[in-house]
Design an enzyme around this catalytic site. Sequence first.
Site, mmCIF file in Angstrom:
data_model
loop_
_atom_site.group_PDB
_atom_site.id
_atom_site.type_symbol
_atom_site.label_atom_id
_atom_site.label_comp_id
_atom_site.label_asym_id
_atom_site.label_seq_id
_atom_site.Cartn_x
_atom_site.Cartn_y
_atom_site.Cartn_z
ATOM 1 N N LYS A 1 0.854 -1.048 -0.002
ATOM 2 C CA LYS A 1 0.177 -0.043 0.083
ATOM 3 C C LYS A 1 0.692 1.207 0.133
ATOM 4 C CE LYS A 1 -3.532 2.637 0.457
ATOM 5 N NZ LYS A 1 -4.458 3.102 -0.399
ATOM 6 N N ASN B 1 -11.671 4.728 -8.205
ATOM 7 C CA ASN B 1 -11.431 5.016 -6.817
ATOM 8 C C ASN B 1 -10.794 6.116 -6.442
ATOM 9 O OD1 ASN B 1 -8.402 4.795 -5.512
ATOM 10 N ND2 ASN B 1 -8.381 3.809 -7.341
ATOM 11 N N ALA B 2 -11.182 6.761 -5.160
ATOM 12 C CA ALA B 2 -10.657 7.840 -4.651
ATOM 13 C C ALA B 2 -10.521 7.715 -3.291
ATOM 14 C CB ALA B 2 -11.511 9.066 -5.106
ATOM 15 N N CYS C 1 -0.276 9.458 -8.308
ATOM 16 C CA CYS C 1 -1.767 9.270 -7.745
ATOM 17 C C CYS C 1 -2.506 10.405 -8.111
ATOM 18 C CB CYS C 1 -1.610 9.433 -6.192
ATOM 19 S SG CYS C 1 -3.375 8.980 -5.512
ATOM 20 N N ASN D 1 -0.622 4.161 -13.691
ATOM 21 C CA ASN D 1 -1.399 4.401 -12.696
ATOM 22 C C ASN D 1 -2.906 4.618 -13.238
ATOM 23 O OD1 ASN D 1 -2.589 5.376 -9.899
ATOM 24 N ND2 ASN D 1 -0.724 6.241 -9.598
ATOM 25 N N GLY E 1 -9.259 -1.497 -14.016
ATOM 26 C CA GLY E 1 -10.093 -2.587 -14.300
ATOM 27 C C GLY E 1 -9.924 -2.756 -15.896
#
Lengths: 242, 303
Positions: free
Chosen positions: B45, B69-70, B131, B193, B218
């Site tokens: 992580k 996702n956030a 990110c 990413n 995905g």
Amino acid sequence: MRQGIFEIQSNRALTASVYEMKLRGDTSAFTAPGQFVQIQLPGLFLRRPISVCDVEGDVLTLVYKAVGKGTEAMAELAPGAELDLLTGLGNGFDLSKATSSPLIISGGVGVAPLYNLAKRLLGPKNHVTAILGFNTASEVFYEEEFRALGIDVRVTTVDGSYGVQGFATDALPEAYSCVYACGPAPMLKAVYAATSTSGQYSFEERMGCGFGACMGCTIQTKAGPKRVCADGPVFQREEIAW
Amino acid sequence: MVNTKVSLCGKVLENPVIPASGTFGYGAEFAKIYDINCLGTFSFKGTTREPRFGNPTPRIAETEGGMLNAVGLQNPGIDHVLAHELPEMQAYFHKPVMANVSGFSVEEYVEVCRKLDDCPQVGWLEINISCPNVHGGGMSFGTDPEQAALVTSKIRHVTKKPLIVKLSPNVTDIAAIAKACEDAGADGISLINTLLGMRIDLRRRAPLLANRTGGLSGPAVFPVALRMVWQVYEAVKIPIVGMGGVQSAEDVIEMMLAGATAVEVGAANLVNPFACRDIVNALPTAMQKYGIQDLNEIIGGAH
């Protein structure tokens, strides 16, 4: 956590939008009421988390509300269809903390995980009260199932069309020794505010994995960040940061 | 017998399959259901200097063929990871692990990497300059070749560990950024990413994610990721870790043909917790099907 294939035994509407699905498969990973399953549905990427309403032998009962693509797809499924489930997810209600007169209190479809809990709380020394809160008469379900357990059942509707008029918190008994609650966040907050005994509150969040890997469902608690899926979904009153 | 061993920046991986950062925690949840030592390694992580709660919920949304996702880099902070997660990991993972590092300033990246440099469990540093879910850092380093080079060179000075820079796909020319990182001393490049995306809740008429935008991952992103791995392979000589929508042994082979030496698997872990084990197990059969004796033969093989 266990992955397994379950076969749908029945899938019936309880109200206009709430359904009860019974599935047959390996239920051995279910260890406590309040746990949930993650269901893979055809055509959808993420699994859908649904709380377990009851387990009897190898039959799992799920009660769910069709509110989005996933649950709407579930409502269309017919008996005989097979589903891939992750079972035994989350920490459920802690029965060892139960005292002699537990109060079960739900809002809407939050009834679901409390049914198996109610069954397990039954005992010669226990006086169990269940308050099932709904918006209106047409949304009431599982009243008979709870009454059949022989416990004190109170139904509330916000519009007064059935049972006691008001919220679930408007029908609190005079005496109870601990609280088990499940429902939408405003309802849980109202229960938290209206009661002062020890309590266990079942939370809901949008989830990614459902087993603690993605951090998608984290909430802030008095003990720091907690994953609703893996650290919850049931939290003790003293942990909750309200 | 086919050979699935590959060498990533001088360290041998038994196979090229690596769970991607943010989809595998620190491995503990998966080690309960299968022996994760079957993996090449895993990328833990994303870790920052300070503990981070991350973004408010909802943090996750479904999309066609994938998800947004956030999470916002929720993690317990480097000191906690060194004191707890890494020592605990020794009980269930016995290979060098890939440490994923994020930051909001060059100094923060450097400080975290310096601390990890002393840690023998860490085999590789994967520097996340990409990110999309945090404000005022992260991706800003990954969208400008000069900034990417600056953070790479500063980290290079404080670590001897293999340094892999993880790139954002949310750029005009990813090859230029990869080249800048290579020139600044990176030992490898990992990509992609997530792609910046969004969903709107029709009932509330508002963004579904509390952060408004989130990163798309995905199977929907696989062709984009593959194309970018291809482009970066043409631009750099250092090894590439390819990722983005990988779900099967065939996808791993395809990524390697595009130029990847190793392949990370992300969102698939969230849907099927056994995804990486299943891919590792399926790899030899898939290799035989396509006449591959040794995976090393196919790296960049489609060029």
